[in-house]
Design a protein around this motif. Structure first.
Motif: not given
Ligand SMILES: C[S@@+](CC[C@H](N)C(=O)[O-])C[C@H]1O[C@@H](n2cnc3c(N)ncnc32)[C@H](O)[C@@H]1O
Length: 331
Positions: A31, A34, A42, A81, A83, A87, A108-109, A135-137, A156, A158
Motif C-alpha cells: 500500500r 500509492y 499506476f 481501493g 484509486g 472504470k 482508499d488509503v 481509510a484502510d480497507f 483491478g 487488488t
Molecule cells: C491496484 S490499485 C487499483 C486501483 C483501482 N481500483 C483500479 O482498478 O484501477 C490498488 C488501489 O488500492 C489502494 N489500496 C491499497 N492498499 C489499501 C488499503 N489497505 N486500504 C485502502 N486502499 C488500499 C491503493 O491506494 C490503490 O489505489
C-alpha cells in the motif's frame, strides 16, 4: 460531496513497516506504493501495451455493467481501493440507467486519490451523493456510512496483493456485515501464459520499475529515511508454485540505509532483495472457493474469450450466522 478521514494510525503503520523490513526477505507493504506520484504512475501503467488487466477488465465491465446493475438493483456503490476510479463510471452509468443509483462511496488509503476522484465524479454526476473515505480497507470498513441495497466492488485485481489466507480474512470482513440483498463484485487476474504475465510487470518503457522504486521515496518520507532509489534494480517474476507475480527491488551494491523514525539501520548486501508486491493469479474454481470461504456465493462469472481476466459477481451467503454492522457510529 463529503470526504471523511479514517483514523489511520501512523504509530501502528510505522510499527508494521518496521516489522516487514525485518522479515526475510525484507518486505515493504504494497500500500506504500500509492502516494500521489505512485498513483499517477499506476494510472500510466494501466495504459501500457503490455498491461492487459485494465483493458480486459474495462471491456468486461462495458459488456456486462447493465446486467450487473439489473441483477443487483443497487442504490449504493461502495468501492474498496478505488484509486482513480476510472472504470467506476461504467458501473455508475449502468446503475443510473437502471434508475436506482443514489450514493457512491470511494474508499482508499490515498487521500489525494479519494479527493480527486470524489470531486470528479460529483461534478460528472450531479444527482449522486459522493462520500469519500480515506481509510484502510483492512481496518476501517465500519466507517462506511449506512445505506442499502448495496454493491461493493473491488476491482483491478487488488485482491491479488493479499496472500490467500489474508484474502479470505479480508472477504470475511466485507461479508459479515452485509445484508442478504447486497452484492460484491470482484475483479481478478487469471492464470495464463507466463510470458504474458511477466511482460505486464516488466514493461519496455520502464514505468513499472519507476513505480516499484517510488515505494522507497514513500518510505523515506514516512521514516525520515535515506534509501537511494537509483541504487535498486526492479525485478518481477512469476512464481509458478504460488501462482503469483513477485515484485522485488534488488540492491545494486552493499549499502547502509538509515530509517530514524523506525529506529532502524539496514545493512543491505549487494544483490539483497526487498519484496514489494505479490500479485496472485487465479482460476475460476479458486475464486469460487475463496469467495465461499469468505462468506459469499458466486452468482455470475464473466470472462473474455482469451481468459485474461475474470469478474465475479457474488452474493452474501445468508446461511452464514455471523452478522455485524459497517456503521457503528465511529464517525
Ligand atoms: C491496484 S490499485 C487499483 C486501483 C483501482 N481500483 C483500479 O482498478 O484501477 C490498488 C488501489 O488500492 C489502494 N489500496 C491499497 N492498499 C489499501 C488499503 N489497505 N486500504 C485502502 N486502499 C488500499 C491503493 O491506494 C490503490 O489505489
Amino acid at each position: 460531496m463529503e470526504i471523511t478521514l479514517g483514523d489511520l494510525d501512523p504509530g501502528a503503520e510505522l510499527a508494521e513497516l518496521r516489522a516487514a523490513l525485518l522479515e526475510r526477505p525484507r518486505r515493504i507493504p504494497s500500500r506504500y506504493f500509492y502516494d500521489r506520484r505512485g498513483s499517477e504512475l499506476f494510472e500510466a501503467i494501466t495504459e501500457l501495451p503490455e498491461y492487459y488487466p485494465t483493458r480486459a477488465e474495462t471491456a468486461l465491465l462495458e459488456a456486462h455493467a447493465d446486467e450487473i446493475a439489473r441483477a443487483t438493483g443497487a442504490e449504493e456503490l461502495v468501492e474498496l481501493g478505488s484509486g482513480a476510479a476510472s472504470k467506476t463510471r461504467i458501473l455508475l452509468d449502468a446503475l443510473a440507467r437502471a434508475g436506482n443509483l443514489r450514493t457512491y462511496v470511494p474508499l482508499d488509503v490515498s487521500e489525494a486519490m479519494v479527493r480527486r476522484s470524489a470531486e470528479e465524479l460529483a461534478a460528472a454526476y450531479p444527482e449522486l451523493t459522493v462520500h469519500g473515505l480515506v481509510a484502510d480497507f483492512h481496518h476501517h470498513l465500519d466507517h462506511i456510512p449506512p445505506g442499502e441495497p448495496r454493491l461493493v466492488i473491488f476491482l483491478g485485481s487488488t485482491i491479488g496483493n493479499l496472500r490467500p489466507a489474508e484474502a479470505v480474512a479480508f472477504l470475511r470482513g466485507i461479508a459479515a456485515p452485509m445484508a442478504p440483498g447486497d452484492f460484491f463484485l470482484l475483479g481478478v487476474d487469471l492464470v495464463k501464459e507466463t510470458a504474458v504475465i511477466e511482460a505486464a510487470y516488466n514493461d519496455a518503457a520502464g514505468l513499472t520499475a519507476e513505480f516499484n522504486r517510488n515505494i522507497l521515496r514513500v518510505v523515506n518520507r514516512l521514516a525520515g529515511g535515506d534509501f537511494e532509489p537509483d541504487r535498486f534494480a526492479h525485478r518481477a517474476f512469476f512464481d509458478p508454485a504460488n501462482r503469483w507475480i513477485e515484485m522485488r527491488l534488488v540492491a545494486r551494491g552493499a549499502q547502509t540505509v538509515r530509517l530514524p523514525k523506525l529506529d532502524l539501520t539496514l545493512e543491505l548486501a549487494d544483490g539483497e532483495e526487498l519484496l514489494t508486491e505479490i500479485s496472485c493469479k487465479y482460476e475460476r474454481r479458486q475464486v469460487e472457493r475463496m469467495l465461499a470461504r469468505g462468506g459469499f456465493s458466486l452468482d455470475r462469472w464473466f470472462t473474455d474469450d482469451e481468459r485474461l481476466f475474470g469478474l465475479a459477481l457474488a452474493r452474501h451467503d445468508a446461511s452464514r450466522p455471523e452478522g455485524g454492522s459497517w456503521h457503528q457510529g465511529t464517525i
